[in-house]
Design a protein around this motif. Structure first.
Motif, PDB file in Angstrom:
ATOM      1  N   THR A 134       0.789  -1.231   0.000  1.00 35.56           N
ATOM      2  CA  THR A 134       0.000   0.000   0.000  1.00 35.56           C
ATOM      3  C   THR A 134       0.821   1.282   0.000  1.00 35.56           C
ATOM      4  OG1 THR A 134      -0.097   0.208   2.401  1.00 35.56           O
ATOM      5  CG2 THR A 134      -1.743  -1.206   1.370  1.00 35.56           C
ATOM      6  N   HIS A 135       2.115   1.185   0.131  1.00 38.86           N
ATOM      7  CA  HIS A 135       2.935   2.385   0.370  1.00 38.86           C
ATOM      8  C   HIS A 135       2.741   3.473  -0.688  1.00 38.86           C
ATOM      9  CE1 HIS A 135       5.556   0.776  -2.761  1.00 38.86           C
ATOM     10  NE2 HIS A 135       5.359  -0.398  -2.182  1.00 38.86           N
ATOM     11  N   SER A 136       3.065   4.682  -0.324  1.00 40.22           N
ATOM     12  CA  SER A 136       2.989   5.829  -1.220  1.00 40.22           C
ATOM     13  C   SER A 136       4.152   5.823  -2.193  1.00 40.22           C
ATOM     14  CB  SER A 136       3.072   7.131  -0.411  1.00 40.22           C
ATOM     15  OG  SER A 136       2.074   7.194   0.558  1.00 40.22           O
ATOM     16  N   ILE A 137       4.140   6.784  -3.094  1.00 37.36           N
ATOM     17  CA  ILE A 137       5.278   6.920  -4.004  1.00 37.36           C
ATOM     18  C   ILE A 137       6.497   7.475  -3.271  1.00 37.36           C
ATOM     19  CG2 ILE A 137       4.801   9.294  -4.801  1.00 37.36           C
ATOM     20  CD1 ILE A 137       5.471   8.255  -7.653  1.00 37.36           C
ATOM     21  N   ASP A 138       6.275   8.240  -2.214  1.00 43.23           N
ATOM     22  CA  ASP A 138       7.393   8.937  -1.572  1.00 43.23           C
ATOM     23  C   ASP A 138       7.489   8.705  -0.076  1.00 43.23           C
ATOM     24  OD1 ASP A 138       5.082  10.266  -1.073  1.00 43.23           O
ATOM     25  OD2 ASP A 138       5.743  12.221  -1.792  1.00 43.23           O
ATOM     26  N   THR A 139       6.581   7.912   0.490  1.00 39.60           N
ATOM     27  CA  THR A 139       6.657   7.563   1.917  1.00 39.60           C
ATOM     28  C   THR A 139       6.128   6.150   2.071  1.00 39.60           C
ATOM     29  OG1 THR A 139       4.422   8.361   2.401  1.00 39.60           O
ATOM     30  CG2 THR A 139       6.230   9.943   2.671  1.00 39.60           C
ATOM     31  N   PHE A 140       6.517   5.508   3.169  1.00 47.28           N
ATOM     32  CA  PHE A 140       6.066   4.117   3.284  1.00 47.28           C
ATOM     33  C   PHE A 140       4.709   3.969   3.947  1.00 47.28           C
ATOM     34  CE2 PHE A 140       9.540   4.444   6.554  1.00 47.28           C
ATOM     35  CZ  PHE A 140       8.808   4.225   7.705  1.00 47.28           C
ATOM     36  N   ILE A 141       4.217   5.034   4.576  1.00 40.77           N
ATOM     37  CA  ILE A 141       2.847   4.986   5.095  1.00 40.77           C
ATOM     38  C   ILE A 141       1.963   5.865   4.206  1.00 40.77           C
ATOM     39  CG2 ILE A 141       1.328   5.387   7.073  1.00 40.77           C
ATOM     40  CD1 ILE A 141       3.384   3.250   7.679  1.00 40.77           C
ATOM     41  N   THR A 142       0.846   5.328   3.799  1.00 41.90           N
ATOM     42  CA  THR A 142      -0.039   6.048   2.880  1.00 41.90           C
ATOM     43  C   THR A 142      -1.258   6.585   3.602  1.00 41.90           C
ATOM     44  OG1 THR A 142      -1.234   5.861   0.781  1.00 41.90           O
ATOM     45  CG2 THR A 142      -1.427   4.012   2.291  1.00 41.90           C
ATOM     46  N   ASP A 143      -1.937   7.521   2.978  1.00 43.58           N
ATOM     47  CA  ASP A 143      -3.287   7.868   3.407  1.00 43.58           C
ATOM     48  C   ASP A 143      -4.263   7.277   2.391  1.00 43.58           C
ATOM     49  OD1 ASP A 143      -3.036   9.624   1.219  1.00 43.58           O
ATOM     50  OD2 ASP A 143      -4.451  11.013   2.123  1.00 43.58           O
ATOM     51  N   SER A 144      -5.544   7.484   2.609  1.00 37.66           N
ATOM     52  CA  SER A 144      -6.547   6.857   1.751  1.00 37.66           C
ATOM     53  C   SER A 144      -6.669   7.532   0.393  1.00 37.66           C
ATOM     54  CB  SER A 144      -7.922   6.876   2.442  1.00 37.66           C
ATOM     55  OG  SER A 144      -7.936   6.001   3.534  1.00 37.66           O
ATOM     56  N   ALA A 145      -6.225   8.764   0.281  1.00 36.55           N
ATOM     57  CA  ALA A 145      -6.337   9.460  -1.005  1.00 36.55           C
ATOM     58  C   ALA A 145      -5.371   8.845  -2.003  1.00 36.55           C
ATOM     59  CB  ALA A 145      -6.056  10.953  -0.827  1.00 36.55           C
TER      60      ALA A 145
END
Lengths: 722, 722
Positions: B216-227
């Motif tokens: 699920t990670h973001s493109i630039d961080t390993f914790i994402t939000d739902s957006a």
């Protein structure tokens, strides 16, 4: 702090006692809510032809919420009927003699109030046991216990209709003890480089084509330990915490509980299949033990080791002549008592294995050099083996471990890793098994052991070592040209409630002078950032995926729902495995506080625990765990199922279902083939010459403490690990 | 407490500043470690024919660790080359005009020390954007930015080679927001009865044949939000926290960030496929929003709602004429400002939807009665919809919620559940879509929202409602005879670090008078017992699997690694969703403590949080989440993959890959067929008559606050949920 509690005390306790029969956590006997108990209990499944024992218990509580006259009915009867068939007495059904009546008593507390008040409930028991029976015809069975005149307990049993066709020659079963999806995700983050949201490499597990989830719960509680979860995976029967290869009964003897056969025993019995056991734990630990041990008490380590070479000798049971490979730690259960060994019957088990023809190796160098055509026992340390992080990064921690496998106090500083042990096991099994095929279990035991002590770095290091082992094992199977005939499974036995929730700026954390300010160092969401474990630093481990920097400025914010008091500095413990909680002088020995030495890097945050203060470490969790499958039958392992189904699927793939022939000429399928006669539903009547028949001499007849009444057993614990 | 910390303070801060360019959590621009930035950045994949924007940024920091002369190079150039082909300028490649140069500045803090000292780093930016381009030929592309004379930034792009064959008519995508395997396991425990380790019923999810895990990670961080996790699932492009359907750029305008097309937009454009959006959140929330919204700021709720009906109107983009169904909460983004609505351009969006031909419904009764052949907007509450537990068990909590969807302050006490909304959505889409097929997203939003506030009971209730919805949806698809042509997926967008680690004797807990004694109420392992949620009590919910007793004596010991200060009594919150942490009078508004009102049942245990004290709730976690698949193409969804792969697999199944014809006569596959001309690699040249072409008028031209320099934006938060 912000609330006022209402100490209801004894008054509440007494009003509650009337209701404790429904209490779910303090059980008289988890598999038996009534006073008449059938084991195997209701809702159990069997593989056709799988040996098992039957026990009946009649309970007569003499006090407590279920008090009776205290005299258990001795004139009970048990009948068995196949669906649509006539009910027969169990002795008639299996053509066995009526067993002798046994009696004992045990006690238990009905809840925590009763335990605080030390008011145990005592139960008198009458019981009989039928040993080593089997059901062959697929379908539904009903076992009916009649007692106290007209009371009945009904157990529905089911023999699964699994075709007898062998589809794989070999099984390579990896177990990451305590390993969850959350941990695999965290290990990937610190072991694999990512660019703009794309991993440049992934885990070996990530490449498996089939994924399943299995439910790990016990037969009588929703949180399991490793003994009864391993039992479920290997035998298709869930059991009780601390039990290996048996359903728990209430008797004081830890070796008379009703047994069932493991996949290793059946495979060896039916095909002469070769077995290998590899673990980074002490080798008597639950996960390797559950293949051959049949005991209520996983803490009987000496007897567990004996079962590995001799099988079950106190009762009629499957013949057994020892695995081809046993690799792991736990020298203390082999060494002669003269050098401190804690062995079965005080014997020298190194000598016993040597006498049985085993080649013995004690360190990584000898393991590498040892030939691949001999049965081999490799014991590399006292206790659990050294962790990957200490063997590869903080190597000084191996000095002074006094874990030399001769038990003479030297250091075990030349220990192999899981990879070296597993690759050698594959070599040996492959050269020795021939057409019979092999079954190897390889356990990354210290994923669990390091999660227990909240040592996240070491736990993830062990997980990455497991993954590296999987990767190299697959390559090696291909080199040996047996990849296509080997089912490879990776699973776990239970979870720990671990997850990563951000990053930690350890510099900032250290620079603050109080816990509330320190918490600001945790970076959530857009401030979680990238992993710094893989992008910086100089450590390199040949061709493998491990962190290149275990001590970056920005670490992982991670943790647990379940934990003792603790100090979190979120940095690697460079001096060896973490000790999160300790006794404080002047307090009870079961009253643990955060370990004041547990922030070696300085400036950690102190947290109170969520567990009873008697807990000095974390505990297992509920979560389903993953099954990765690759190879013959991989398609069986997709979706969500129970832990016991892992056994049935492996058994299906290995062709272990001993269903009656359907008129087409015997069981010549698969590798090795076989031909045999069989009497369905008859005790011991499979036409083979078993060495042991009838009720053998109980192995542990009068051992102190075990034959006394009362069930408040002190199970042995080793470092408190589950 | 047991340690002495070393307050290094400012001295440490200043020595650290030299190294902060490597700092991973406070980023100048996450997708761009250099001073020349290409968006889409390196390592991005595309669906053939998927529209996207390109942006280049040249950064010139005027201070901080990367300080330059502060003048960004305006003479940069971007070229694109297909592997083995000639590099062309981007304008040449896409036959578009050279865009105008844009400039702005923004500022950021390099780490927490810099933030404490309020010493931002300021960056001047020169930029160009190319709008609505597409790549059609599968293969590798290289985008090369040259700036500052000879500096280069290279982005490797890849167009996946996916066959253009439509394999499913419909897609029914369920999202359990924040839902993990651990939560599914816990929900099964409280919602399904077990006898001797065998569940007597299982989750609908458990019955899906194919299981996958997605990262699920973001493109630039390993914790994402739902957006940005929803963006990845729907569009195949990971993004940044708070971004919807765009890669984040550094400009102050939240609507000019480079966009990419969503699965709904492509499906609607290529096949005229019909879309349905169902959520228990306010419907402008991230998970429903990410299908049509293209903005850096998920908090632009009014604009999100406008995008649902009008699509993207400020730039040339995919034509869009609104979903057939929008069901959820969030009346405040529809109501006229006269009654308190917070809408785009202060318009009455109920009226706008009505004018566009939508049938409007506002409560469960009207929903049930509404016809199935009309476009329907159903808004059932202000804010997030009521929770299953409050709608079904603690019903009084709906009184006084003042959430009536007309925004006039009445109560919304006749709200439908996820099941009712989803079944009606299926009816409407199925009757309206004809041969074109449909795509429905149904979100159990409050699994996440209730996990954020540590309200485990409500979160698990929402999860069980989701499962019940899945069960009934499958039945309904079968009744409608479209089950075999509908791909059903169940997944999540991220996790929370939740697990169950035992039981809690709530009576015992309350009876103790201090926190350490209370902790003894937690039953681990053999004392965890059975679930009491399903075995006792009188609640019954028709034919479904929900707890029959939400308030048993023995509850679950459960929790989080990530949490604010809190009081745990481990009992259901009968008065409505939990508020775990609050401001204490006299402290900062960002200084949260355990809520003194948060132990309504009395006697909870107080814990300090693991998050910054500014956190009043838990946060998302790292763990991979599950994908359950059933129906056409289910086989694509097994194993472990990235969140973006969910989009590519859905797109493959729906036949959305617009690869060049291979000489066999156009794209007439699947349901509805199609025929069209296309110029590969040309801006807007797909031969269709788009209403909007060329650079449209920026929708949010001079909105206060957004065009000012500086990047310290205040993204709108609603209840602080992510």
């Amino acid at each position: 702090m912000y609330f006022s509690s209402s100490p209801l005390g004894v008054a509440l306790a007494s009003t509650l006692l009337a209701a404790v029969a429904q209490a779910q956590t303090y059980q008289r006997f988890g598999t038996c809510p009534t006073l008449g108990c059938v084991i195997p209990p209701d809702q159990q499944d069997f593989l056709a032809g799988q040996y098992f024992d039957i026990r009946v218990e009649i309970h007569a509580p003499i006090n407590g919420s279920e008090a009776t006259n205290g005299v258990p009915d001795e004139n009970f009867s048990l009948t068995i009927a196949k669906a649509g068939g006539r009910a027969k007495t169990v002795s008639e059904y299996f053509e066995s003699e009526e067993p002798e009546l046994e009696t004992w008593d045990f006690s238990y507390y009905e809840d925590l109030f009763a335990e605080d008040a030390d008011t145990p409930s005592v139960v008198n028991v009458a019981s009989k046991a039928w040993r080593r029976v089997a059901l062959y015809e697929p379908g539904d069975y009903v076992a009916t216990l009649t007692y106290n005149g007209t009371e009945q307990t009904v157990a529905h049993w089911h023999v699964r209709d699994i075709e007898h066709v062998r589809k794989t020659k070999n099984v390579l079963l990896f177990i990451g003890d305590g390993m969850t999806t959350n941990m695999i995700t965290a290990a990937r983050l610190i072991g694999h480089k990512s660019i703009n949201g794309r991993y440049q490499s992934t885990m070996a597990m990530d490449k498996f084509p089939v994924l399943g989830h299995q439910m790990t719960h016990s037969i009588d509680t929703f949180i399991t330990d490793s003994a009864n979860s391993a039992t479920a995976l290997y035998s298709g029967h869930k059991s009780t915490v601390n039990a290996l290869g048996v359903y728990a009964d209430t008797s004081p003897d830890p070796f008379d509980d009703p047994k069932f056969e493991s996949v290793a025993e059946i495979f060896h019995r039916m095909y002469g299949g070769h077995i290998g056991l590899v673990s980074t734990a002490f080798i008597a630990d639950a996960t390797p033990a559950a293949f051959t041990a049949h005991t209520r008490d996983r803490g009987e380590y000496g007897a567990v080791i004996d079962s590995m070479i001799h099988g079950t000798i106190n009762y009629t049971w499957t013949n057994w002549d020892g695995p081809d490979v046993i690799f792991g730690g736990g020298a203390e259960n082999f060494c002669s008592p003269e050098v401190g060994g804690e062995t079965y019957m005080d014997l020298d088990y190194y000598q016993i294995f040597a006498d049985a023809g085993y080649n013995l190796v004690y360190n990584a160098t000898a393991l590498e050099a040892t030939p691949s055509d001999e049965k081999t026992l490799g014991i590399f340390s006292v206790g659990n083996m050294a962790k990957w992080l200490d063997r590869n990064v903080y190597k000084d921690n191996l000095n002074g471990n006094e874990a030399a496998p001769n038990c003479e106090g030297g250091d075990a500083n030349n220990q192999p890793g899981l990879k070296e042990m597993t690759l050698k096991a594959i070599d040996i099994l492959n050269s020795r098994a021939g057409d019979k095929g092999w079954f190897i279990m390889s356990e990354a035991a210290s994923v669990d052991k390091m999660m227990h002590v909240l040592d996240y770095d070491r736990a993830l290091g062990e997980l990455l070592e497991l993954d590296d082992t999987i990767k190299h094992s697959i390559e090696h199977l291909k080199e040996l040209d047996v990849f296509k005939e080997t089912l490879i499974l990776v699973t776990a036995d239970h979870g720990h409630g671990f997850d990563v929730f951000g990053s930690v700026d350890t510099h900032y954390l250290k620079a603050q002078d109080n816990d509330r300010d320190k918490r600001r160092a945790v970076g959530q969401y857009e401030k979680s950032g990238h992993s710094q474990y893989i992008n910086t630093g100089e450590l390199r481990y040949s061709d493998s995926n491990f962190p290149s920097n275990w001590d970056p400025r920005y670490t992982l914010a991670q943790g647990f729902g379940a934990n003792p008091d603790r100090v979190e500095d979120y940095q690697v413990n460079k001096d060896g495995p973490r000790v999160p909680a300790t006794n404080i002088t002047g307090f009870d020995e079961d009253d643990y506080f955060a370990n004041p030495e547990d922030s070696p890097n300085g400036g950690g945050i102190t947290y109170n625990g969520t567990l009873p203060v008697s807990a000095d470490q974390g505990v297992h969790s509920l979560t389903d765990v993953t099954v990765f499958a690759m190879g013959p039958c991989q398609e069986l392992f997709g979706g969500v199922y129970n832990s016991i189904d892992v056994f049935f699927k492996m058994a299906e793939c290995l062709g272990l279902s001993d269903v009656p022939d359907k008129g087409h000429g015997g069981h010549g399928h698969g590798w090795g083939g076989k031909g045999k006669g069989r009497n369905w539903g008859k005790v011991g009547g499979d036409g083979k010459g078993y060495e042991h028949y009838g009720e053998g001499k109980p192995r542990y007849g009068g051992k102190g403490g075990w034959n006394q009444g009362g069930r408040k057993r002190e199970f042995k614990k080793r470092n408190g690990y589950h």
